[in-house]
Design an enzyme around this catalytic site. Structure first.
Site, PDB file in Angstrom:
ATOM      1  N   HIS A 357       2.624 -37.647  57.748  1.00 28.50           N
ATOM      2  CA  HIS A 357       2.986 -38.291  58.775  1.00 28.50           C
ATOM      3  C   HIS A 357       2.273 -39.914  59.162  1.00 28.50           C
ATOM      4  O   HIS A 357       1.762 -40.271  59.974  1.00 28.50           O
ATOM      5  CB  HIS A 357       0.682 -37.683  59.468  1.00 28.50           C
ATOM      6  CG  HIS A 357       1.169 -36.473  59.141  1.00 28.50           C
ATOM      7  ND1 HIS A 357       1.898 -35.474  60.900  1.00 28.50           N
ATOM      8  CD2 HIS A 357       1.618 -35.372  58.589  1.00 28.50           C
ATOM      9  CE1 HIS A 357       1.819 -34.529  60.771  1.00 28.50           C
ATOM     10  NE2 HIS A 357       1.581 -34.371  59.205  1.00 28.50           N
ATOM     11  N   LYS A 545      -6.507 -42.174  72.683  1.00 28.84           N
ATOM     12  CA  LYS A 545      -6.561 -42.195  71.310  1.00 28.84           C
ATOM     13  C   LYS A 545      -7.098 -42.380  69.902  1.00 28.84           C
ATOM     14  O   LYS A 545      -8.227 -43.317  70.749  1.00 28.84           O
ATOM     15  CB  LYS A 545      -4.892 -42.875  70.791  1.00 28.84           C
ATOM     16  CG  LYS A 545      -4.503 -43.641  71.612  1.00 28.84           C
ATOM     17  CD  LYS A 545      -3.065 -44.569  71.072  1.00 28.84           C
ATOM     18  CE  LYS A 545      -2.227 -43.731  72.859  1.00 28.84           C
ATOM     19  NZ  LYS A 545      -1.389 -42.935  72.316  1.00 28.84           N
ATOM     20  N   ARG A 546      -6.886 -42.571  68.315  1.00 26.01           N
ATOM     21  CA  ARG A 546      -8.171 -42.882  68.334  1.00 26.01           C
ATOM     22  C   ARG A 546      -7.695 -44.486  68.373  1.00 26.01           C
ATOM     23  O   ARG A 546      -6.760 -45.593  68.376  1.00 26.01           O
ATOM     24  CB  ARG A 546      -8.553 -42.821  66.848  1.00 26.01           C
ATOM     25  CG  ARG A 546      -7.977 -41.334  66.282  1.00 26.01           C
ATOM     26  CD  ARG A 546      -9.513 -41.911  66.059  1.00 26.01           C
ATOM     27  NE  ARG A 546     -10.397 -42.108  65.424  1.00 26.01           N
ATOM     28  CZ  ARG A 546     -11.239 -41.431  64.347  1.00 26.01           C
ATOM     29  NH1 ARG A 546     -11.186 -40.356  63.933  1.00 26.01           N
ATOM     30  NH2 ARG A 546     -11.907 -42.211  63.208  1.00 26.01           N
ATOM     31  N   LYS A 551      -2.085 -49.633  67.583  1.00 26.29           N
ATOM     32  CA  LYS A 551      -1.863 -49.017  68.580  1.00 26.29           C
ATOM     33  C   LYS A 551      -2.468 -49.499  69.727  1.00 26.29           C
ATOM     34  O   LYS A 551      -1.882 -49.596  71.338  1.00 26.29           O
ATOM     35  CB  LYS A 551      -3.199 -47.574  68.982  1.00 26.29           C
ATOM     36  CG  LYS A 551      -2.713 -47.019  67.993  1.00 26.29           C
ATOM     37  CD  LYS A 551      -3.697 -45.318  68.277  1.00 26.29           C
ATOM     38  CE  LYS A 551      -3.815 -44.556  66.930  1.00 26.29           C
ATOM     39  NZ  LYS A 551      -2.324 -42.982  67.118  1.00 26.29           N
ATOM     40  N   THR A 653       1.154 -38.090  69.831  1.00 27.30           N
ATOM     41  CA  THR A 653       1.415 -36.576  70.665  1.00 27.30           C
ATOM     42  C   THR A 653       0.708 -36.568  72.060  1.00 27.30           C
ATOM     43  O   THR A 653       1.378 -35.303  73.098  1.00 27.30           O
ATOM     44  CB  THR A 653       1.361 -35.059  69.506  1.00 27.30           C
ATOM     45  OG1 THR A 653      -0.571 -35.929  69.077  1.00 27.30           O
ATOM     46  CG2 THR A 653       1.691 -34.642  68.556  1.00 27.30           C
ATOM     47  N   LYS A 657       1.954 -34.501  75.838  1.00 18.59           N
ATOM     48  CA  LYS A 657       0.718 -34.144  76.241  1.00 18.59           C
ATOM     49  C   LYS A 657       1.220 -34.820  78.607  1.00 18.59           C
ATOM     50  O   LYS A 657       0.954 -34.290  78.899  1.00 18.59           O
ATOM     51  CB  LYS A 657      -0.252 -34.518  76.300  1.00 18.59           C
ATOM     52  CG  LYS A 657      -0.198 -33.409  75.189  1.00 18.59           C
ATOM     53  CD  LYS A 657      -2.346 -33.638  74.423  1.00 18.59           C
ATOM     54  CE  LYS A 657      -1.505 -33.480  72.817  1.00 18.59           C
ATOM     55  NZ  LYS A 657      -2.836 -33.555  72.273  1.00 18.59           N
TER      56      LYS A 657
HETATM   57  O1  BZD Z   1       0.066 -37.609  63.394  1.00 17.21           O
HETATM   58  C1  BZD Z   1      -0.748 -38.753  63.435  1.00 17.21           C
HETATM   59  C2  BZD Z   1       0.219 -39.650  63.662  1.00 17.21           C
HETATM   60  O2  BZD Z   1      -0.399 -41.322  63.995  1.00 17.21           O
HETATM   61  C3  BZD Z   1       0.872 -40.165  65.218  1.00 17.21           C
HETATM   62  O3  BZD Z   1       2.050 -40.363  64.839  1.00 17.21           O
HETATM   63  C4  BZD Z   1       0.925 -37.864  64.731  1.00 17.21           C
HETATM   64  O4  BZD Z   1       1.799 -37.703  66.120  1.00 17.21           O
HETATM   65  C5  BZD Z   1       0.374 -37.630  63.909  1.00 17.21           C
HETATM   66  C6  BZD Z   1       0.933 -35.954  64.028  1.00 17.21           C
HETATM   67  O5  BZD Z   1       1.859 -35.972  64.470  1.00 17.21           O
HETATM   68  N1  BZD Z   1      -1.873 -39.156  61.729  1.00 17.21           N
HETATM   69  C7  BZD Z   1      -2.849 -38.740  61.890  1.00 17.21           C
HETATM   70  O6  BZD Z   1      -3.484 -38.542  62.761  1.00 17.21           O
HETATM   71  N2  BZD Z   1      -3.856 -39.330  60.983  1.00 17.21           N
HETATM   72  C8  BZD Z   1      -4.502 -38.623  60.328  1.00 17.21           C
HETATM   73  O7  BZD Z   1      -5.812 -38.082  61.112  1.00 17.21           O
HETATM   74  C9  BZD Z   1      -5.474 -38.934  59.053  1.00 17.21           C
HETATM   75  C10 BZD Z   1      -6.248 -37.842  59.216  1.00 17.21           C
HETATM   76  C11 BZD Z   1      -7.150 -37.860  57.489  1.00 17.21           C
HETATM   77  C12 BZD Z   1      -6.130 -38.862  56.856  1.00 17.21           C
HETATM   78  C13 BZD Z   1      -5.657 -39.749  57.475  1.00 17.21           C
HETATM   79  C14 BZD Z   1      -4.886 -39.772  58.560  1.00 17.21           C
END
Ligand code: BZD
Length: 806
Positions: A357, A545-546, A551, A653, A657
């Site tokens: 990811h 988003k986070r 970002k 994602t 949406k």
């Molecule tokens: O995963 C995200 C990516 O940043 C996005 O681009 C992607 O759309 C989504 C789904 O594939 N990654 C995360 O959300 N990662 C985490 O939340 C995470 C959690 C624990 C440890 C490391 C990363």
């Protein structure tokens, strides 16, 4: 309606209420009513759930360290096909379903996209009648609750269980297992073979809590099994003979209890950083070991030949957090089932598949070997052997190309590289959008791709359209039903036929009206939460988003600052009023991200209190962004901000949406924005910014100077100076930190490099919105072409090309 008989339901509801609370419906509060309803429903689905568990041709187990489910009531009622009936029956009993929906907790057992993706995938697997189950951890505390205090993020523990149980879960104490930590391993000879004996370990009990995952109108229910850690019950004692047994003193016993409890206590709040902490490693192994033992127990009930387990079982590891599945599966096959190394290794690879990811170096998991050795001695031995054999193979193939072999080894520089372990130990490696997969193949995992190209494939992410359109935007769903019938609900590609209405002004106006009503709803929520009035006719421009540097919420904020200046300089500026809406949590230890939150809040404070721009510009930061809030924001959005530094966002994602809900995307050609662009072209979204190859070239060869841009560009200088010249109050430290990142440290994420281009793109958004009819047409085309982003499509691809592939 087969599941619900009105008369019977009312009776059961009253009886259950009496049984649970010894009171009448009229006396009950929303929580009690909700609990009663869920108890009745759980009884009703029990048989279907049991039947869905019967022996299946092949079962998929989706291992994920987090699942971000969102509230379940409405979604479950929808999928059971009884949403409207229950609404009506409850109404007859003077109960408002919406109150019950809002009374449910939103279990925040995830950080962001990754956890939410896992939840969408569960929904899709069940809805496609695929026997696919989730394994995760039942964290007692989910992701922290975010409070804003003077514009700063403050984290409050998320005590979601409040010492009760979760209404949808069923505890299965008789399916508990033991996970072993620490101790030593002796290799002793037995019948001419070496056998591993694990001694003096600390046993921790993994207790399963099952949540039903209900398919859409197909009488099919899968399970999300979450494990809670605990000290072993008395009945496990006979099998714990070799464990450490020195818990004699009260103090030791308490310490032991703490050791066990701690493992499932809290979710790590990092979404992009490798925590590297021993507790995290314990969590990862706890999940993996409990899950695989569970799979073995079930498999062995119906099958004799463990050597054929790959015919019946697929294990999917979502990112590297569950990558200890590789050595754990090896351990069980060898130590418990007495298979030899080679056979165990072939089985392991055939069973396991892996999704990556991220390409961000700091997120790549690496565990110090000392830590693994002490905590998981047997697992370490197996990892060492995997590494040894793999290096031997690489030596044969590549001779002494130590650089290459070093990047591919499982163990290097005293660390275990979990991505390498996952790739080597599985038969499939996929990225989550086209560009991301290409970057994995050509850059980050280049050597692995060249070695075993057949393992690599792309699976572009998707979203559960049931939650993100049918439930969160009922008005739009209804309009779609009226226009093209209901079959799109089972096959979202049918949304395409909406395109025939692109020049139908009645339909376009209807679409606008729906957006307007959704905006009104959101405005109410904003007014309630932030004590600010919103111009409902303004463009709702949203970034949720986070919070992360890549970002680029910062670029959005700097653009707002730019607009503010433009408006002050020219109060008669011809512009559509805009409301910028943010929602974002920062990892608690991520100082830069917290600085950006503070900046946005202070900017909001200044702009919202400036009467000169009152009706034109507003900035809103919504506290505690999460799934439930997203469900309210997305249907009300006009402009979707997808502005990451190209190459950095694996997929995204929320972009999907928003599209499905008729927002227009302003975006870089990053992640799945590319697939969105493939669907609708330049005419129906607004692109800007560096291309992937430009970013990659800058990273390889340098040649970018943010300081030069700053000195030579009036607009850039104006907003960057505002970070440190007192124009925005109360950001002395934060402004300096951000300034330094942009100028002193040469703007790692190309915020200033893309800034002018972004301003132009935003102007284009403004101009497009001025022609309302055209805007609505674009919105319709977005909705019509969003069908491909249903996670049903994604899951079909996983099933056909990975899990069921022969
Ligand atoms: O995963 C995200 C990516 O940043 C996005 O681009 C992607 O759309 C989504 C789904 O594939 N990654 C995360 O959300 N990662 C985490 O939340 C995470 C959690 C624990 C440890 C490391 C990363």
């Amino acid at each position: 309606m087969t599941l619900i008989n009105k008369k019977e339901f009312k009776l059961e509801f009253r009886n259950q209420m009496d049984f649970l609370y010894k009171q009448t419906i009229e006396e009950a509060n929303s929580e009690q009513l909700l609990n009663t309803l869920v108890t009745v429903l759980k009884c009703k689905i029990d048989n279907i759930w049991k039947e869905s568990r019967l022996d299946k041709e092949k079962e998929v187990y989706y291992f994920c360290i987090e699942f971000l489910l969102g509230r379940q009531l409405e979604s479950n009622l929808l999928n059971l096909g009884v949403l409207e009936d229950i609404k009506l029956i409850l109404k007859e009993m003077d109960i408002n379903l919406e109150d019950l929906v809002n009374a449910e907790v939103d279990p925040a057992l995830g950080n962001g996209g990754l956890g939410r993706l896992a939840a969408c995938f569960l929904d899709s697997m069940a809805s496609l009648s695929i026997s696919g189950h989730g394994y995760g951890i039942r964290y007692e505390y989910g992701l922290f609750e975010q409070k804003l205090v003077n514009g700063h993020q403050v984290e409050v523990p998320d005590n979601w269980l409040k010492e009760e149980s979760y209404i949808w879960e069923t505890v299965r104490p008789n399916k508990a297992s033991i996970v072993k930590f620490g101790g030593q391993v002796d290799l002793v000879e037995k019948n001419g073979k070496l056998k591993a004996i694990h001694k003096n370990y600390i046993p921790v009990m993994a207790v399963p809590y099952d949540i039903p995952i209900i398919g859409y109108k197909n009488e099919y229910i899968n399970t999300l099994r979450l494990f809670k850690s605990d000290v072993p019950r008395k009945d496990f004692e006979p099998i714990l003979k070799e464990s450490k047994n020195s818990y004699g003193s009260y103090h030791d016993a308490l310490q032991y209890r703490y050791y066990a409890d701690e493992i499932s206590q809290v979710l790590y709040p990092n979404d992009s950083n490798d925590a590297g902490k021993i507790l995290r490693l314990k969590q990862e192994y706890f999940l993996v070991s409990a899950g695989i033992q569970d799979i073995f127990r079930k498999y062995k009930k119906n099958n004799r030949d463990i050597g054929k387990i790959y015919e019946k079982i697929s294990i999917h590891i979502n990112d590297t957090h569950p990558s200890l599945c590789v050595p754990e599966l090896m351990r069980l096959l060898m130590d418990e089932e007495e298979l030899g190394w080679d056979e165990a290794w072939e089985i392991t690879k055939r069973v396991i598949s892996y999704t990556n990811h991220t390409i961000m170096a700091e997120a790549m998991e690496r565990w110090n070997i000392q830590m693994i050795k002490e905590l998981l001695p047997r697992i370490y031995m197996i990892i060492e052997e995997i590494n040894k054999r793999y290096i031997r193979k690489l030596n044969n193939k590549y001779g002494n190309d130590f650089d290459k072999i070093g990047t591919m080894a499982v163990i290097s520089a005293d660390n275990v590289n979990m991505a390498n372990l996952s790739i080597i130990g599985s038969h499939s490696v996929n990225g989550v959008a086209k560009l991301h997969t290409e970057i994995l193949k050509k850059e980050v995992l280049k050597n692995f791709y060249e070695d075993e190209p057949f393992k690599f494939n792309n699976k572009t992410n998707g979203i559960a359209h049931r939650r993100w359109l049918m439930l969160s935007n009922p008005r739009l769903s209804k309009l779609i039903n009226e226009l093209i019938g209901e079959s799109w609900q089972k096959d979202t590609l049918e949304l395409k036929s909406l395109e025939k209405y692109q020049d139908d002004s009645r339909v376009l106006q209807e679409l606008e009206l729906i957006k307007q009503e959704n905006k009104r709803n959101l405005s109410k929520i904003i007014t309630q939460k932030n004590e600010i009035n919103i111009n409902e006719n303004s463009i709702f421009d949203v970034q949720i988003k986070r919070l992360h540097a890549y970002k680029r919420q910062l670029m959005n904020a700097l653009h707002i600052l730019h607009m503010y200046h433009e408006l002050l300089d020219n109060p008669n500026l011809n512009m559509e009023p805009r409301t910028f809406i943010f929602g974002a949590k920062a990892a608690p230890g991520y100082y830069f991200a917290k600085c950006v939150i503070k900046l946005i809040n202070e900017l909001a404070q200044k702009i919202n209190n400036d009467v000169r721009v009152k009706d034109k510009l507003r900035v809103v930061f919504l506290e505690n962004y999460g799934v439930s809030l997203a469900e309210k924001i997305i249907p009300a959005t006009n402009v979707s901000e997808q502005i990451s530094t190209t190459t950095k966002e694996a997929s995204g994602t929320s972009n999907m949406k928003f599209m499905m809900n008729g927002a227009i995307t302003i975006a870089t050609l990053d992640g799945a924005n590319i697939e969105i662009h493939d669907q609708i072209g330049d005419e129906n979204m607004v692109l800007f910014g560096l291309k992937a190859n430009q970013v990659l070239e800058y990273s390889k060869f340098g040649g970018y100077s943010s300081a030069d841009l700053y000195s030579n560009n009036f607009y850039i200088k104006r907003v960057v100076d505002d970070l440190v010249n007192g124009f925005i109050p109360n950001i002395l430290e934060e402004g300096r930190e951000i300034y330094n990142s942009l100028i002193t440290y040469n703007d790692e994420f190309f915020v200033l490099r893309d800034f002018e281009n972004y301003i132009e793109a935003q102007k284009k958004i403004n101009d497009l919105y001025m022609d309302k009819n055209h805007w609505n047409k674009m919105a319709l085309i977005n909705i019509a072409n969003s069908g491909i982003f249903s996670s049903d499509r994604t899951i079909k691809e996983y099933a056909n090309e990975i899990w069921y592939k022969r």
